[in-house]
Design a protein around this motif. Structure first.
Motif, short mmCIF file in Angstrom:
data_model
loop_
_atom_site.label_atom_id
_atom_site.label_comp_id
_atom_site.label_asym_id
_atom_site.label_seq_id
_atom_site.Cartn_x
_atom_site.Cartn_y
_atom_site.Cartn_z
N LEU A 165 36.76 49.89 43.37
CA LEU A 165 35.72 48.97 42.92
C LEU A 165 35.97 48.52 41.48
CD1 LEU A 165 32.90 47.61 43.29
CD2 LEU A 165 31.89 49.72 42.42
N LEU A 166 36.37 49.47 40.63
CA LEU A 166 36.65 49.13 39.23
C LEU A 166 37.81 48.15 39.12
CD1 LEU A 166 36.25 52.59 37.44
CD2 LEU A 166 34.68 50.65 37.38
N VAL A 167 38.87 48.41 39.86
CA VAL A 167 40.03 47.52 39.82
C VAL A 167 39.64 46.12 40.30
CG1 VAL A 167 42.30 47.07 40.82
CG2 VAL A 167 41.71 49.38 40.06
N TYR A 168 38.85 46.07 41.36
CA TYR A 168 38.41 44.77 41.90
C TYR A 168 37.54 44.01 40.90
CZ TYR A 168 35.52 41.50 44.52
OH TYR A 168 34.83 40.38 44.92
N LEU A 169 36.60 44.71 40.29
CA LEU A 169 35.64 44.05 39.40
C LEU A 169 36.27 43.57 38.10
CD1 LEU A 169 32.44 46.28 39.71
CD2 LEU A 169 32.82 44.03 40.68
N LEU A 170 37.21 44.34 37.61
CA LEU A 170 37.69 44.09 36.26
C LEU A 170 38.98 43.27 36.20
CD1 LEU A 170 36.94 47.68 34.98
CD2 LEU A 170 35.66 45.61 34.43
N ARG A 171 39.48 42.87 37.33
CA ARG A 171 40.76 42.15 37.32
C ARG A 171 40.66 40.81 36.59
NH1 ARG A 171 41.14 40.24 43.69
NH2 ARG A 171 39.01 39.41 43.81
N GLY A 172 39.45 40.19 36.55
CA GLY A 172 39.33 38.91 35.89
C GLY A 172 38.53 38.94 34.61
N VAL A 173 38.24 40.15 34.09
CA VAL A 173 37.36 40.25 32.93
C VAL A 173 37.99 39.63 31.69
CG1 VAL A 173 36.41 41.92 31.28
CG2 VAL A 173 36.00 42.19 33.71
N VAL A 174 39.31 39.76 31.52
CA VAL A 174 39.97 39.26 30.33
C VAL A 174 39.96 37.74 30.28
CG1 VAL A 174 42.14 39.22 29.04
CG2 VAL A 174 41.39 41.31 30.14
N SER A 175 39.89 37.11 31.45
CA SER A 175 39.87 35.65 31.48
C SER A 175 38.54 35.14 30.94
CB SER A 175 40.06 35.15 32.91
OG SER A 175 38.96 35.51 33.71
N GLU A 176 38.47 33.85 30.68
CA GLU A 176 37.25 33.26 30.14
C GLU A 176 36.25 33.03 31.27
OE1 GLU A 176 36.49 32.73 26.99
OE2 GLU A 176 38.37 33.68 26.44
N SER A 177 35.87 34.11 31.94
CA SER A 177 34.95 34.00 33.07
C SER A 177 33.55 33.69 32.56
CB SER A 177 34.92 35.30 33.88
OG SER A 177 34.61 36.39 33.05
N CYS A 178 32.72 33.12 33.40
CA CYS A 178 31.39 32.70 32.97
C CYS A 178 30.45 33.90 32.87
CB CYS A 178 30.82 31.66 33.92
SG CYS A 178 30.50 32.29 35.58
N GLU A 179 29.34 33.70 32.19
CA GLU A 179 28.38 34.76 31.95
C GLU A 179 27.79 35.29 33.25
OE1 GLU A 179 24.47 35.03 29.19
OE2 GLU A 179 26.22 34.05 28.33
N VAL A 180 27.62 34.40 34.21
CA VAL A 180 27.06 34.83 35.50
C VAL A 180 27.98 35.84 36.15
CG1 VAL A 180 26.40 34.05 37.80
CG2 VAL A 180 25.80 32.67 35.81
N LEU A 182 29.97 37.97 34.64
CA LEU A 182 29.81 39.24 33.94
C LEU A 182 28.52 39.93 34.34
CD1 LEU A 182 31.07 38.36 30.34
CD2 LEU A 182 32.25 39.67 32.09
N GLU A 183 27.47 39.16 34.56
CA GLU A 183 26.20 39.76 35.00
C GLU A 183 26.37 40.41 36.37
OE1 GLU A 183 21.59 38.40 35.90
OE2 GLU A 183 22.96 37.02 34.87
N ARG A 184 27.09 39.74 37.25
CA ARG A 184 27.36 40.31 38.58
C ARG A 184 28.22 41.56 38.46
NH1 ARG A 184 31.85 39.72 41.72
NH2 ARG A 184 31.62 40.14 43.95
N THR A 185 29.23 41.51 37.59
CA THR A 185 30.08 42.68 37.38
C THR A 185 29.27 43.87 36.91
OG1 THR A 185 32.01 41.30 36.86
CG2 THR A 185 32.05 43.57 36.08
N ASN A 186 28.36 43.64 35.96
CA ASN A 186 27.53 44.74 35.46
C ASN A 186 26.61 45.29 36.54
OD1 ASN A 186 27.72 45.70 32.65
ND2 ASN A 186 27.64 43.53 32.14
N ARG A 187 26.10 44.41 37.39
CA ARG A 187 25.25 44.90 38.50
C ARG A 187 26.05 45.80 39.43
NH1 ARG A 187 23.25 39.55 38.93
NH2 ARG A 187 24.46 39.32 40.85
N LEU A 188 27.26 45.37 39.75
CA LEU A 188 28.08 46.16 40.67
C LEU A 188 28.58 47.45 40.03
CD1 LEU A 188 30.09 43.29 42.42
CD2 LEU A 188 28.24 44.67 43.38
N LEU A 189 28.73 47.44 38.71
CA LEU A 189 29.08 48.69 38.03
C LEU A 189 28.00 49.75 38.20
CD1 LEU A 189 30.73 47.42 34.71
CD2 LEU A 189 31.84 48.71 36.55
N LYS A 190 26.76 49.32 38.38
CA LYS A 190 25.68 50.27 38.66
C LYS A 190 25.89 50.95 40.01
CE LYS A 190 22.27 47.82 35.86
NZ LYS A 190 21.00 47.05 35.84
N ILE A 191 26.45 50.21 40.97
CA ILE A 191 26.80 50.83 42.25
C ILE A 191 27.88 51.88 42.02
CG2 ILE A 191 27.82 50.39 44.53
CD1 ILE A 191 26.53 47.63 44.45
#
Length: 202
Positions: A165-180, A182-191
């Motif tokens: 799950l971590l590898v899947y969520l964070l693969r695009g974090v370094v890119s200029e991804s939109c705030e939405v 990141l919000e989804r990533t943080n929600r899934l990190l709670k899982i």
């Protein structure tokens, strides 16, 4: 959208609630063993220091919050006189929350009035790389308890799911991804937190 910035909760009421809850938490700590009371007092003092000063120090505030998340396991271990088994989940929890704290700084860049977060001081990309480094270290460390025989197959299966799950969520974090995103990533990190907690249950 948070309660205080949005005006749904006044700072005065929040302060009263904080004092009451901290006092109750410390009082409950004294109802247990003396070391647990010490952990409770130390945690309360750290929270006060965080709100007065530490949150304005880039990285240090993140580390303080993350340490408190790990101390929750230490508190439980001390309460039942079994500190050593609590140290591994405490360390993993602190690392996990440190990465999430840094990612939250990136997500909250536009709404940070202090300008003191890691993301604002270092820039979005460098903060994101730090987050990836922390989670990369976590992915490398989490299988170790299984391979040295401390935990069994149940732990291995759940930790594998968490690491994927971590590898899947964070693969695009370094890119200029939109705030939405990141919000989804943080929600899934709670899982991921739930998976980590389940993995620690023998």
């Amino acid at each position: 959208d948070r309660p205080i910035p949005s005006g749904r909760l006044s700072p005065g009421i929040a302060s009263i609630e904080s004092v009451l809850l901290l006092t109750a938490g410390v009082w409950l700590g004294f109802a247990l063993l003396h070391p647990a009371a010490g952990v409770a007092v130390g945690s309360a003092a750290t929270l006060v220091a965080y709100n007065l000063w530490l949150k304005r120090v880039p990285g240090v505030g993140n580390a303080a919050v993350s340490a408190l998340c790990g101390v929750a396991f230490v508190y439980g271990g001390v309460a039942v006189e079994a500190l050593r088994p609590a140290l591994i989940p405490a360390g993993f929890a602190a690392l996990y929350h440190f990465g999430r704290e840094v990612l939250k700084d990136v997500q909250d860049m536009r709404g940070d009035p202090t300008g003191s977060s890691l993301a604002l001081r270092w820039g979005r990309r460098r903060a994101s790389i730090l987050c990836l480094g922390v989670y990369g270290l976590l992915v490398l460390l989490t299988p170790v308890p299984f391979f040295i025989g401390l935990y069994g197959l149940r732990y291995a299966a759940l930790i594998l799911a968490l690491d994927l799950l971590l590898v899947y969520l964070l693969r695009g974090v370094v890119s200029e991804s939109c705030e939405v995103d990141l919000e989804r990533t943080n929600r899934l990190l709670k899982i991921g937190m739930v998976l980590g907690l389940m993995a620690q249950v023998n």
